[in-house]
Design a protein around this motif. Sequence first.
Motif, PDB file in Angstrom:
ATOM      1  N   ILE A  39      42.347  41.706  20.420  1.00  0.00           N
ATOM      2  CA  ILE A  39      41.967  40.427  21.024  1.00  0.00           C
ATOM      3  C   ILE A  39      40.453  40.337  21.117  1.00  0.00           C
ATOM      4  O   ILE A  39      39.794  41.246  21.633  1.00  0.00           O
ATOM      5  N   GLU A  40      39.925  39.243  20.609  1.00  0.00           N
ATOM      6  CA  GLU A  40      38.514  38.903  20.808  1.00  0.00           C
ATOM      7  C   GLU A  40      38.493  37.662  21.699  1.00  0.00           C
ATOM      8  O   GLU A  40      38.647  36.541  21.234  1.00  0.00           O
ATOM      9  N   ALA A  41      38.310  37.882  22.986  1.00  0.00           N
ATOM     10  CA  ALA A  41      38.354  36.753  23.913  1.00  0.00           C
ATOM     11  C   ALA A  41      37.118  35.879  23.755  1.00  0.00           C
ATOM     12  O   ALA A  41      35.987  36.376  23.815  1.00  0.00           O
ATOM     13  N   PRO A  42      37.280  34.576  23.534  1.00  0.00           N
ATOM     14  CA  PRO A  42      36.124  33.682  23.382  1.00  0.00           C
ATOM     15  C   PRO A  42      35.392  33.491  24.707  1.00  0.00           C
ATOM     16  O   PRO A  42      35.974  33.649  25.788  1.00  0.00           O
ATOM     17  N   ALA A  43      34.128  33.141  24.609  1.00  0.00           N
ATOM     18  CA  ALA A  43      33.311  32.922  25.807  1.00  0.00           C
ATOM     19  C   ALA A  43      33.873  31.806  26.682  1.00  0.00           C
ATOM     20  O   ALA A  43      33.660  31.788  27.900  1.00  0.00           O
ATOM     21  N   SER A  44      34.629  30.910  26.089  1.00  0.00           N
ATOM     22  CA  SER A  44      35.189  29.780  26.839  1.00  0.00           C
ATOM     23  C   SER A  44      36.204  30.215  27.890  1.00  0.00           C
ATOM     24  O   SER A  44      36.555  29.434  28.781  1.00  0.00           O
ATOM     25  N   LEU A  45      36.692  31.444  27.799  1.00  0.00           N
ATOM     26  CA  LEU A  45      37.733  31.917  28.721  1.00  0.00           C
ATOM     27  C   LEU A  45      37.205  32.903  29.750  1.00  0.00           C
ATOM     28  O   LEU A  45      37.932  33.296  30.666  1.00  0.00           O
ATOM     29  N   HIS A  46      35.966  33.338  29.607  1.00  0.00           N
ATOM     30  CA  HIS A  46      35.417  34.341  30.522  1.00  0.00           C
ATOM     31  C   HIS A  46      35.106  33.726  31.887  1.00  0.00           C
ATOM     32  O   HIS A  46      34.543  32.634  31.976  1.00  0.00           O
ATOM     33  N   GLN A  47      35.489  34.447  32.962  1.00  0.00           N
ATOM     34  CA  GLN A  47      35.217  33.972  34.320  1.00  0.00           C
ATOM     35  C   GLN A  47      34.750  35.114  35.212  1.00  0.00           C
ATOM     36  O   GLN A  47      35.166  36.265  35.028  1.00  0.00           O
ATOM     37  N   GLN A  48      33.898  34.780  36.168  1.00  0.00           N
ATOM     38  CA  GLN A  48      33.533  35.674  37.261  1.00  0.00           C
ATOM     39  C   GLN A  48      34.192  35.136  38.527  1.00  0.00           C
ATOM     40  O   GLN A  48      33.885  34.028  38.966  1.00  0.00           O
ATOM     41  N   ILE A  49      35.132  35.894  39.068  1.00  0.00           N
ATOM     42  CA  ILE A  49      35.858  35.482  40.269  1.00  0.00           C
ATOM     43  C   ILE A  49      35.855  36.653  41.238  1.00  0.00           C
ATOM     44  O   ILE A  49      36.131  37.791  40.843  1.00  0.00           O
ATOM     45  N   TRP A  50      35.546  36.393  42.485  1.00  0.00           N
ATOM     46  CA  TRP A  50      35.445  37.446  43.514  1.00  0.00           C
ATOM     47  C   TRP A  50      34.454  38.551  43.121  1.00  0.00           C
ATOM     48  O   TRP A  50      34.614  39.706  43.517  1.00  0.00           O
ATOM     49  N   GLY A  51      33.471  38.204  42.297  1.00  0.00           N
ATOM     50  CA  GLY A  51      32.534  39.212  41.841  1.00  0.00           C
ATOM     51  C   GLY A  51      33.084  40.116  40.759  1.00  0.00           C
ATOM     52  O   GLY A  51      32.449  41.100  40.373  1.00  0.00           O
ATOM     53  N   LEU A  52      34.264  39.785  40.244  1.00  0.00           N
ATOM     54  CA  LEU A  52      34.912  40.564  39.189  1.00  0.00           C
ATOM     55  C   LEU A  52      34.839  39.803  37.870  1.00  0.00           C
ATOM     56  O   LEU A  52      34.880  38.569  37.845  1.00  0.00           O
ATOM     57  N   SER A  53      34.787  40.537  36.771  1.00  0.00           N
ATOM     58  CA  SER A  53      34.672  39.939  35.449  1.00  0.00           C
ATOM     59  C   SER A  53      36.020  39.926  34.751  1.00  0.00           C
ATOM     60  O   SER A  53      36.664  40.982  34.586  1.00  0.00           O
ATOM     61  N   PHE A  54      36.453  38.745  34.323  1.00  0.00           N
ATOM     62  CA  PHE A  54      37.718  38.563  33.612  1.00  0.00           C
ATOM     63  C   PHE A  54      37.403  37.983  32.226  1.00  0.00           C
ATOM     64  O   PHE A  54      37.047  36.805  32.115  1.00  0.00           O
ATOM     65  N   PRO A  55      37.542  38.771  31.158  1.00  0.00           N
ATOM     66  CA  PRO A  55      37.249  38.265  29.804  1.00  0.00           C
ATOM     67  C   PRO A  55      38.113  37.073  29.411  1.00  0.00           C
ATOM     68  O   PRO A  55      37.693  36.225  28.634  1.00  0.00           O
ATOM     69  N   HIS A  56      39.313  37.029  29.927  1.00  0.00           N
ATOM     70  CA  HIS A  56      40.209  35.889  29.723  1.00  0.00           C
ATOM     71  C   HIS A  56      41.149  35.822  30.918  1.00  0.00           C
ATOM     72  O   HIS A  56      41.191  36.759  31.727  1.00  0.00           O
ATOM     73  N   PRO A  57      41.948  34.774  31.071  1.00  0.00           N
ATOM     74  CA  PRO A  57      42.709  34.588  32.316  1.00  0.00           C
ATOM     75  C   PRO A  57      44.039  35.325  32.397  1.00  0.00           C
ATOM     76  O   PRO A  57      44.715  35.215  33.422  1.00  0.00           O
TER      77      PRO A  57
END
Length: 351
Positions: A39-57
């Motif tokens: 999997i190559e997660a696109p930048a459009s799916l990356h999120q920072q939530i609760w100070g944690l990094s999620f490459p995709h949801p």
Amino acid sequence: MYALIRNVLFRMSAERAHTTTLRLLSTCPQLVRLAAPHIEAPASLHQQIWGLSFPHPVGLAAGLDKNAEAIPGWFACGFSFAEVGTVTPMPQPGNPQPRLFRLREDQALINRMGFNNHGVTEMRKHLAQRRPGFVVGVNLGKNKWTPNESAVDDYVTLITHVGTLADYFVINVSSPNTPGLRDLQSEEALIPLVQTILERRDELGSRPPVLVKLSPDLPDSALTDLAKALMTCGVDGFIATNTTIARNELCSPNAGESGGLSGRPLAQRSTDVIRLLHQATQGTVPIIGCGGIFSAQDAYQKIRAGAHLVQVYTGFIYRGPRIVKDIVDGLDELLRQDGYAHVRDAIGVDA
């Protein structure tokens, strides 16, 4: 590849197949590559939530890895995060077997496992050995024999033991398989319980976020009131939803088994609950959507209803590791079709 593997696994009882899969994932996580595309997660799916990094949801829901035994295996499957547990302070065997059933015609499962796990001391050992860089949440529950008036002691014990080893915690008071547990979802019981847990959490150096997992079987008004009250007392997020005891329009032979139903029949209700929670909190509290996700479109509906992240469980059983890549690739395409540059732009647009 997974179609062949599934044919073998589905010849076993559901629980034996679960145990076999977990053993393989924990001892030979590299074998997942045979069935899980890169999997190559696109930048459009990356999120920072609760100070944690999620490459995709896309994450793994609690229940598949109750003792945190196979974390490298879930990472190899391509998940952005994994939730382990439910863990209880003391080991417990759970309910008598058989307690896990496939509903193939309905693309669903029924489980009445009953928080079977090896206890928090064993989980702590596994969490201490995990490599950094992969978000792991821990789902917390009380022991079956602990009375509800003492339940807070179990949750405080758990967060004390693994507080510095987990990236987030989930208070599970919504499983239908521990007698009386769902009674803790009343506002009178849940708010003081959560406040005490948050106070203990605040004493930890890392201060991990605390989420509450809610039942799809609560009335809409109760869900709205709970969401507002929990937001006020400082909860960091919600998981919507746990399994359901409803049995609507099922056609599988195992439809009459008792326990929590997951999979496709839960999809619409869990999405409705996400929308209710998003509306009640005005989108200020992150929500993890869980229930009936088999495709990118399923995940997208939950995101548009208000989910920041999604979790799969039953879909993984039926579709295997490839489900993660299919959802990731499909979400990126759906966002572009609707003119959204980033997944955050789509969160709650249908709410």
